[in-house]
Design an enzyme around this catalytic site. Sequence first.
Site, PDB file in Angstrom:
ATOM      1  N   ASN A 193      -3.482   6.068  -2.172  1.00  0.00           N
ATOM      2  CA  ASN A 193      -3.370   6.179  -0.569  1.00  0.00           C
ATOM      3  C   ASN A 193      -3.091   7.447  -0.253  1.00  0.00           C
ATOM      4  OD1 ASN A 193      -4.397   4.038   0.332  1.00  0.00           O
ATOM      5  ND2 ASN A 193      -2.855   2.584   0.232  1.00  0.00           N
TER       6      ASN A 193
ATOM      7  N   GLU B 109      -3.505  -0.073  -9.104  1.00  0.00           N
ATOM      8  CA  GLU B 109      -2.456   1.021  -8.958  1.00  0.00           C
ATOM      9  C   GLU B 109      -1.226   0.275  -9.737  1.00  0.00           C
ATOM     10  OE1 GLU B 109      -2.951   2.708  -5.433  1.00  0.00           O
ATOM     11  OE2 GLU B 109      -2.366   4.810  -6.322  1.00  0.00           O
TER      12      GLU B 109
ATOM     13  N   SER C  70       0.658  -1.234  -0.018  1.00  0.00           N
ATOM     14  CA  SER C  70      -0.048   0.081   0.252  1.00  0.00           C
ATOM     15  C   SER C  70       0.862   1.179   0.117  1.00  0.00           C
ATOM     16  CB  SER C  70      -0.616   0.391   1.486  1.00  0.00           C
ATOM     17  OG  SER C  70      -1.560  -1.156   1.539  1.00  0.00           O
TER      18      SER C  70
ATOM     19  N   HIS D 156      -0.877  -2.303  -7.001  1.00  0.00           N
ATOM     20  CA  HIS D 156      -1.866  -2.280  -5.976  1.00  0.00           C
ATOM     21  C   HIS D 156      -3.398  -2.457  -6.237  1.00  0.00           C
ATOM     22  CE1 HIS D 156      -3.182   0.584  -2.868  1.00  0.00           C
ATOM     23  NE2 HIS D 156      -2.884  -0.908  -1.968  1.00  0.00           N
TER      24      HIS D 156
HETATM   25  N1  CAA Z   1     -15.488 -10.286  -1.784  1.00  0.00           N
HETATM   26  C1  CAA Z   1     -16.558 -11.082  -2.558  1.00  0.00           C
HETATM   27  N2  CAA Z   1     -17.203 -10.156  -3.317  1.00  0.00           N
HETATM   28  C2  CAA Z   1     -18.161  -9.310  -2.872  1.00  0.00           C
HETATM   29  C3  CAA Z   1     -16.855  -9.268  -1.775  1.00  0.00           C
HETATM   30  C4  CAA Z   1     -16.240  -9.797  -0.550  1.00  0.00           C
HETATM   31  N3  CAA Z   1     -15.489  -9.206   0.326  1.00  0.00           N
HETATM   32  N4  CAA Z   1     -17.794  -8.074  -0.808  1.00  0.00           N
HETATM   33  C5  CAA Z   1     -19.069  -7.681  -1.473  1.00  0.00           C
HETATM   34  N5  CAA Z   1     -19.241  -8.320  -2.099  1.00  0.00           N
HETATM   35  C6  CAA Z   1     -19.839  -8.381  -3.719  1.00  0.00           C
HETATM   36  C7  CAA Z   1     -21.066  -8.698  -3.463  1.00  0.00           C
HETATM   37  O1  CAA Z   1     -21.616 -10.096  -3.222  1.00  0.00           O
HETATM   38  C8  CAA Z   1     -22.164  -8.640  -3.399  1.00  0.00           C
HETATM   39  O2  CAA Z   1     -22.761  -8.310  -4.832  1.00  0.00           O
HETATM   40  P1  CAA Z   1     -23.734  -8.695  -5.860  1.00  0.00           P
HETATM   41  O3  CAA Z   1     -24.445  -7.346  -6.088  1.00  0.00           O
HETATM   42  O4  CAA Z   1     -23.673  -9.537  -7.286  1.00  0.00           O
HETATM   43  O5  CAA Z   1     -24.793  -9.345  -5.036  1.00  0.00           O
HETATM   44  C9  CAA Z   1     -21.399  -6.848  -3.886  1.00  0.00           C
HETATM   45  O6  CAA Z   1     -20.348  -7.196  -3.600  1.00  0.00           O
HETATM   46  C10 CAA Z   1     -21.992  -5.929  -2.704  1.00  0.00           C
HETATM   47  O7  CAA Z   1     -21.855  -6.192  -1.823  1.00  0.00           O
HETATM   48  P2  CAA Z   1     -23.358  -5.768  -0.398  1.00  0.00           P
HETATM   49  O8  CAA Z   1     -24.701  -5.915  -0.894  1.00  0.00           O
HETATM   50  O9  CAA Z   1     -22.534  -7.358   0.837  1.00  0.00           O
HETATM   51  O10 CAA Z   1     -22.667  -4.320   0.808  1.00  0.00           O
HETATM   52  P3  CAA Z   1     -22.405  -3.684  -0.300  1.00  0.00           P
HETATM   53  O11 CAA Z   1     -23.104  -2.856  -0.846  1.00  0.00           O
HETATM   54  O12 CAA Z   1     -22.255  -3.018   1.513  1.00  0.00           O
HETATM   55  O13 CAA Z   1     -20.947  -3.354  -1.018  1.00  0.00           O
HETATM   56  C11 CAA Z   1     -18.422  -3.125  -0.261  1.00  0.00           C
HETATM   57  C12 CAA Z   1     -20.028  -3.482   0.413  1.00  0.00           C
HETATM   58  C13 CAA Z   1     -18.454  -3.910  -2.337  1.00  0.00           C
HETATM   59  C14 CAA Z   1     -17.229  -3.626   0.817  1.00  0.00           C
HETATM   60  C15 CAA Z   1     -18.508  -1.276  -0.504  1.00  0.00           C
HETATM   61  O14 CAA Z   1     -18.977  -1.388   0.285  1.00  0.00           O
HETATM   62  C16 CAA Z   1     -17.162  -0.781  -0.980  1.00  0.00           C
HETATM   63  O15 CAA Z   1     -16.873  -0.302  -1.955  1.00  0.00           O
HETATM   64  N6  CAA Z   1     -17.146  -0.225  -0.136  1.00  0.00           N
HETATM   65  C17 CAA Z   1     -16.059   0.533  -0.037  1.00  0.00           C
HETATM   66  C18 CAA Z   1     -14.184  -0.198  -0.128  1.00  0.00           C
HETATM   67  C19 CAA Z   1     -13.060   0.780  -0.568  1.00  0.00           C
HETATM   68  O16 CAA Z   1     -12.817   1.567  -0.191  1.00  0.00           O
HETATM   69  N7  CAA Z   1     -12.235  -0.260  -0.697  1.00  0.00           N
HETATM   70  C20 CAA Z   1     -10.771   0.738  -0.782  1.00  0.00           C
HETATM   71  C21 CAA Z   1     -10.396   0.462   0.484  1.00  0.00           C
HETATM   72  S1  CAA Z   1      -8.453   0.963   0.236  1.00  0.00           S
HETATM   73  C22 CAA Z   1      -7.345   0.035  -0.187  1.00  0.00           C
HETATM   74  O17 CAA Z   1      -7.656  -1.252  -0.840  1.00  0.00           O
HETATM   75  C23 CAA Z   1      -6.341  -0.561  -0.371  1.00  0.00           C
HETATM   76  C24 CAA Z   1      -4.839   0.281   0.809  1.00  0.00           C
HETATM   77  O18 CAA Z   1      -3.750  -0.096  -0.331  1.00  0.00           O
HETATM   78  C25 CAA Z   1      -5.072   0.619   1.881  1.00  0.00           C
HETATM   79  P1  NAD Z   2      -3.613  -9.900   6.201  1.00  0.00           P
HETATM   80  O1  NAD Z   2      -2.819  -8.960   7.059  1.00  0.00           O
HETATM   81  O2  NAD Z   2      -4.480  -9.963   5.984  1.00  0.00           O
HETATM   82  O3  NAD Z   2      -2.496 -10.744   5.423  1.00  0.00           O
HETATM   83  C1  NAD Z   2      -1.307 -10.714   5.316  1.00  0.00           C
HETATM   84  C2  NAD Z   2      -1.423 -12.719   5.275  1.00  0.00           C
HETATM   85  O4  NAD Z   2       0.405 -11.994   5.220  1.00  0.00           O
HETATM   86  C3  NAD Z   2      -0.813 -12.573   6.727  1.00  0.00           C
HETATM   87  O5  NAD Z   2      -1.555 -14.209   6.637  1.00  0.00           O
HETATM   88  C4  NAD Z   2       0.098 -13.960   6.941  1.00  0.00           C
HETATM   89  O6  NAD Z   2      -0.004 -14.892   7.375  1.00  0.00           O
HETATM   90  C5  NAD Z   2       0.967 -13.648   5.599  1.00  0.00           C
HETATM   91  N1  NAD Z   2       2.510 -13.386   5.580  1.00  0.00           N
HETATM   92  C6  NAD Z   2       2.879 -12.750   6.788  1.00  0.00           C
HETATM   93  N2  NAD Z   2       4.565 -12.780   6.479  1.00  0.00           N
HETATM   94  C7  NAD Z   2       4.141 -14.221   5.365  1.00  0.00           C
HETATM   95  C8  NAD Z   2       5.689 -14.665   4.242  1.00  0.00           C
HETATM   96  N3  NAD Z   2       7.088 -14.410   5.138  1.00  0.00           N
HETATM   97  N4  NAD Z   2       5.497 -15.568   3.793  1.00  0.00           N
HETATM   98  C9  NAD Z   2       3.943 -15.507   3.184  1.00  0.00           C
HETATM   99  N5  NAD Z   2       2.775 -14.599   4.124  1.00  0.00           N
HETATM  100  C10 NAD Z   2       2.787 -14.543   4.915  1.00  0.00           C
HETATM  101  O7  NAD Z   2      -2.881  -7.547   5.013  1.00  0.00           O
HETATM  102  P2  NAD Z   2      -3.859  -7.332   3.840  1.00  0.00           P
HETATM  103  O8  NAD Z   2      -4.178  -6.600   4.357  1.00  0.00           O
HETATM  104  O9  NAD Z   2      -3.943  -9.192   2.669  1.00  0.00           O
HETATM  105  O10 NAD Z   2      -2.505  -6.596   2.994  1.00  0.00           O
HETATM  106  C11 NAD Z   2      -1.549  -7.933   2.717  1.00  0.00           C
HETATM  107  C12 NAD Z   2      -0.708  -6.430   1.757  1.00  0.00           C
HETATM  108  O11 NAD Z   2      -1.882  -5.912   1.435  1.00  0.00           O
HETATM  109  C13 NAD Z   2      -0.141  -5.401   2.312  1.00  0.00           C
HETATM  110  O12 NAD Z   2       1.112  -4.885   1.394  1.00  0.00           O
HETATM  111  C14 NAD Z   2      -0.789  -4.265   2.133  1.00  0.00           C
HETATM  112  O13 NAD Z   2      -0.783  -3.040   2.704  1.00  0.00           O
HETATM  113  C15 NAD Z   2      -1.842  -4.575   1.050  1.00  0.00           C
HETATM  114  N6  NAD Z   2      -2.854  -4.171   0.827  1.00  0.00           N
HETATM  115  C16 NAD Z   2      -4.359  -4.237   2.112  1.00  0.00           C
HETATM  116  C17 NAD Z   2      -5.198  -3.292   1.384  1.00  0.00           C
HETATM  117  C18 NAD Z   2      -6.348  -3.930   2.577  1.00  0.00           C
HETATM  118  O14 NAD Z   2      -7.324  -3.153   2.288  1.00  0.00           O
HETATM  119  N7  NAD Z   2      -6.134  -4.092   3.701  1.00  0.00           N
HETATM  120  C19 NAD Z   2      -5.485  -3.109   0.035  1.00  0.00           C
HETATM  121  C20 NAD Z   2      -4.558  -2.801  -1.042  1.00  0.00           C
HETATM  122  C21 NAD Z   2      -3.287  -3.340  -0.531  1.00  0.00           C
END
Ligand code: CAA
Ligand code: NAD
Length: 283
Positions: free
Chosen positions: A188, A149, A116, A137
């Site tokens: 991010n 990304e 991330s 990403h």
């Molecule tokens: N796996 C597979 N499918 C999933 C799922 C999952 N984990 N979660 C939801 N779905 C599917 C559902 O099956 C449903 O599909 P259908 O329409 O075909 O039935 C659809 O997605 C909508 O799901 P729900 O009705 O259960 O719930 P919702 O409408 O509230 O959606 C959500 C849930 C998709 C999580 C939505 O709330 C959402 O998009 N939230 C924002 C997520 C977001 O911003 N993500 C970015 C995080 S940042 C990141 O990823 C980067 C990082 O590095 C941290």
């Molecule tokens: P998570 O905690 O759900 O999973 C991480 C996994 O890595 C664990 O199951 C752990 O057992 C495994 N692991 C640790 N050390 C390891 C090794 N040496 N060999 C094999 N497996 C190992 O975390 P996550 O949310 O899946 O995040 C994973 C990566 O994806 C991170 O770099 C995170 O920043 C990135 N990411 C996370 C998100 C999010 O929304 N959570 C979104 C985009 C990117």
Amino acid sequence: MRVGVIGGGLMGSGIAEVCARSGVDVTVVEVDDGRAERARAAIEKSLGRGVRSGKLSQQDHAAALERLVVTSTFEDLEGADAAIEAVVEDETTKGDIFRRLDELLPDARFLASNTSSVPIMKLGAQTKQPGRVVGMHFFNPVPVLPLVEIVTSIMTEPETVGQVRGFAQDTLGKTCIESQDRAGFIVNALLIPYLLSAIRMYESGFASKEDIDQGMVLGCAHPMGPLRLSDLIGLDTLLAVARSLYAEFRDPASVAPALLNRMVEAGLLGRKSGRGFYDYSTS
Ligand code: CAA
Ligand code: NAD
């Protein structure tokens, strides 16, 4: 094509699922057999959800599972055409994985990280061929969100970028955007300071968590509010990303609020641990 996915947590299992659904053979590596079993179960559960919602036929479900190998033996990755690392957001752990991938897969088309925020050059520097190291990403939940990304370090070769783009777009059906190699990349760098400021707002007693979340859902049409989204991402991951952003830019907006530190210390990691800002123990 066979792809290795290292780490089968929230993201690794989602990436593996999308690969298997797209006709790609995929080998997921976890740290031990217990974690490997959990990753397999998570992928099976999510594929089952696809069947229930009518997006996946029983036949495609079975075929996807046949393409999937989940293991705790790193060497099982040998012969993979490409690798996507998705282990915990920790630079040292990721660096070690890239050293091992470089040795095991000298001819892979690309060695990608789903990090991330860790600069891709730091991972490339662990290898003898930083030209084929690239950020790929994905967004959570991977089966739902269409974006990838692509992050290029100053050493990533255009050939590598072409391979990743082709794989993400043509094979997985994702949409790509491209970012230079700065902590947090595009999404991010914008999203994390927003989430941190929502936590600060809640921590200060300014408003309730429900009202903060509802404000952004109903007032700005976000699919979920910032505290629920933090729980979805995982508070440990959010904290790690905040630290990477602060280390790179020294921007006070990226300083982790004390509450976030305390919650991670307490093991309240959000949805994946059953409790974060909200309780998920019964869902
Ligand atoms: N796996 C597979 N499918 C999933 C799922 C999952 N984990 N979660 C939801 N779905 C599917 C559902 O099956 C449903 O599909 P259908 O329409 O075909 O039935 C659809 O997605 C909508 O799901 P729900 O009705 O259960 O719930 P919702 O409408 O509230 O959606 C959500 C849930 C998709 C999580 C939505 O709330 C959402 O998009 N939230 C924002 C997520 C977001 O911003 N993500 C970015 C995080 S940042 C990141 O990823 C980067 C990082 O590095 C941290
Ligand atoms: P998570 O905690 O759900 O999973 C991480 C996994 O890595 C664990 O199951 C752990 O057992 C495994 N692991 C640790 N050390 C390891 C090794 N040496 N060999 C094999 N497996 C190992 O975390 P996550 O949310 O899946 O995040 C994973 C990566 O994806 C991170 O770099 C995170 O920043 C990135 N990411 C996370 C998100 C999010 O929304 N959570 C979104 C985009 C990117």
